[in-house]
Scaffold this motif. Structure first.
Motif, PDB file in Angstrom:
ATOM      1  N   ARG A 110       2.326  -6.763   4.039  1.00  0.00           N
ATOM      2  CA  ARG A 110       2.739  -6.317   2.700  1.00  0.00           C
ATOM      3  C   ARG A 110       2.583  -7.466   1.724  1.00  0.00           C
ATOM      4  N   LEU A 111       2.415  -7.147   0.465  1.00  0.00           N
ATOM      5  CA  LEU A 111       2.439  -8.152  -0.594  1.00  0.00           C
ATOM      6  C   LEU A 111       3.881  -8.390  -1.019  1.00  0.00           C
ATOM      7  N   LEU A 112       4.255  -9.646  -1.192  1.00  0.00           N
ATOM      8  CA  LEU A 112       5.639  -9.969  -1.558  1.00  0.00           C
ATOM      9  C   LEU A 112       6.092  -9.232  -2.807  1.00  0.00           C
ATOM     10  N   ARG A 113       5.269  -9.260  -3.847  1.00  0.00           N
ATOM     11  CA  ARG A 113       5.721  -8.692  -5.117  1.00  0.00           C
ATOM     12  C   ARG A 113       5.787  -7.172  -5.083  1.00  0.00           C
ATOM     13  N   SER A 114       5.283  -6.547  -4.021  1.00  0.00           N
ATOM     14  CA  SER A 114       5.443  -5.092  -3.892  1.00  0.00           C
ATOM     15  C   SER A 114       6.909  -4.726  -3.654  1.00  0.00           C
ATOM     16  N   PHE A 115       7.733  -5.723  -3.324  1.00  0.00           N
ATOM     17  CA  PHE A 115       9.169  -5.500  -3.146  1.00  0.00           C
ATOM     18  C   PHE A 115       9.947  -5.665  -4.455  1.00  0.00           C
ATOM     19  N   ASP A 116       9.289  -6.188  -5.498  1.00  0.00           N
ATOM     20  CA  ASP A 116       9.934  -6.359  -6.797  1.00  0.00           C
ATOM     21  C   ASP A 116      10.158  -4.967  -7.390  1.00  0.00           C
ATOM     22  N   PRO A 117      11.406  -4.576  -7.660  1.00  0.00           N
ATOM     23  CA  PRO A 117      11.672  -3.232  -8.187  1.00  0.00           C
ATOM     24  C   PRO A 117      10.902  -2.903  -9.468  1.00  0.00           C
ATOM     25  N   ASP A 118      10.576  -3.914 -10.267  1.00  0.00           N
ATOM     26  CA  ASP A 118       9.832  -3.676 -11.502  1.00  0.00           C
ATOM     27  C   ASP A 118       8.337  -3.450 -11.259  1.00  0.00           C
ATOM     28  N   LEU A 119       7.870  -3.756 -10.034  1.00  0.00           N
ATOM     29  CA  LEU A 119       6.440  -3.656  -9.733  1.00  0.00           C
ATOM     30  C   LEU A 119       6.134  -2.704  -8.583  1.00  0.00           C
ATOM     31  N   GLU A 120       7.141  -2.103  -7.996  1.00  0.00           N
ATOM     32  CA  GLU A 120       6.945  -1.332  -6.774  1.00  0.00           C
ATOM     33  C   GLU A 120       6.041  -0.109  -6.941  1.00  0.00           C
ATOM     34  N   ASP A 121       5.838   0.355  -8.152  1.00  0.00           N
ATOM     35  CA  ASP A 121       4.987   1.533  -8.361  1.00  0.00           C
ATOM     36  C   ASP A 121       3.525   1.179  -8.642  1.00  0.00           C
ATOM     37  N   LEU A 122       3.188  -0.106  -8.625  1.00  0.00           N
ATOM     38  CA  LEU A 122       1.811  -0.520  -8.883  1.00  0.00           C
ATOM     39  C   LEU A 122       0.925  -0.222  -7.675  1.00  0.00           C
ATOM     40  N   ASP A 123      -0.348   0.044  -7.947  1.00  0.00           N
ATOM     41  CA  ASP A 123      -1.337   0.213  -6.892  1.00  0.00           C
ATOM     42  C   ASP A 123      -1.467  -1.104  -6.125  1.00  0.00           C
ATOM     43  N   ASP A 125      -3.794  -2.802  -5.185  1.00  0.00           N
ATOM     44  CA  ASP A 125      -4.866  -3.679  -5.639  1.00  0.00           C
ATOM     45  C   ASP A 125      -4.607  -4.284  -7.023  1.00  0.00           C
ATOM     46  N   ASP A 126      -3.456  -4.003  -7.601  1.00  0.00           N
ATOM     47  CA  ASP A 126      -3.137  -4.504  -8.936  1.00  0.00           C
ATOM     48  C   ASP A 126      -2.855  -6.014  -8.866  1.00  0.00           C
ATOM     49  N   ARG A 127      -3.555  -6.785  -9.665  1.00  0.00           N
ATOM     50  CA  ARG A 127      -3.408  -8.246  -9.627  1.00  0.00           C
ATOM     51  C   ARG A 127      -2.009  -8.723  -9.999  1.00  0.00           C
ATOM     52  N   ARG A 128      -1.239  -7.876 -10.658  1.00  0.00           N
ATOM     53  CA  ARG A 128       0.139  -8.265 -11.005  1.00  0.00           C
ATOM     54  C   ARG A 128       1.011  -8.411  -9.763  1.00  0.00           C
ATOM     55  N   LEU A 129       0.536  -7.934  -8.621  1.00  0.00           N
ATOM     56  CA  LEU A 129       1.274  -8.094  -7.364  1.00  0.00           C
ATOM     57  C   LEU A 129       1.044  -9.463  -6.727  1.00  0.00           C
ATOM     58  N   ASP A 130       0.128 -10.242  -7.268  1.00  0.00           N
ATOM     59  CA  ASP A 130      -0.125 -11.596  -6.756  1.00  0.00           C
ATOM     60  C   ASP A 130       0.931 -12.569  -7.270  1.00  0.00           C
TER      61      ASP A 130
END
Length: 171
Positions: A110-123, A125-130
């Motif tokens: 998993r990507l770490l930032r996929s656990f951020d509640p403000d970012l959890e709905d991003l695809d 492949d979204d670079r904001r998850l980096d």
């Protein structure tokens, strides 16, 4: 039941992944979770080195101790010994997927930032998850290291919630 096992992975294991290791370990302990946390790098550049001094300082400024870290390289055999492999960016995730020996192992990534509640709905492949690599930040204030800590902390609470649903709480 044994502890839930997590490995954080970045490039050299001296900035992002050891910072995530320290922060999530502290947050999981505060939540009373039975979790084993470690970290590694995809490359061997810094094996045996301590954490980058700027990462250690950013951790200290945020109330954490990153002084005991020793960098190491991720080994594909570790998939069997971990329940969750957390990549710091999409590049690390791609490398880990290539190393995964089977679908069960790949499903642990998993990507770490996929656990951020403000970012959890991003695809995915979204670079904001980096979590951007702060290693090349040469500013006197080390803003990129401070931002890295803030991003990790934002995701850490969501990750702890995820872990709370999957672990036993010690008596």
């Amino acid at each position: 039941m044994s502890a839930y096992r997590i490995c954080f992975v970045c490039t050299g294991n001296i900035c992002r992944s050891p910072s995530a290791e320290v922060i999530v370990r502290a947050r999981a302990q505060d939540a009373g979770l039975d979790v084993d946390v470690d970290s590694a790098g995809t490359d061997s550049y810094h094996v045996g080195d301590g954490a980058d001094e700027r990462a250690v300082q950013a951790l200290k400024n945020a109330g954490y101790d990153g002084t005991r870290h020793v960098a190491r390289q991720f080994d594909e055999d570790w998939f069997a010994g971990r329940d969750l492999i957390v990549a710091m960016d999409r590049g690390h995730a791609r490398i880990l997927h290539a190393l995964a020996p089977d679908e069960e192992s790949a499903a642990k990534i998993r990507l770490l930032r996929s656990f951020d509640p403000d970012l959890e709905d991003l695809d995915h492949d979204d670079r904001r998850l980096d979590v951007p690599d702060p290693y090349y930040d040469r500013s006197a204030e080390n803003h990129e290291f401070t931002e890295m800590i803030e991003q990790i902390e934002a995701a850490a609470d969501g990750l702890v919630d995820f872990l709370a649903e999957r672990t036993e709480h010690p008596a």
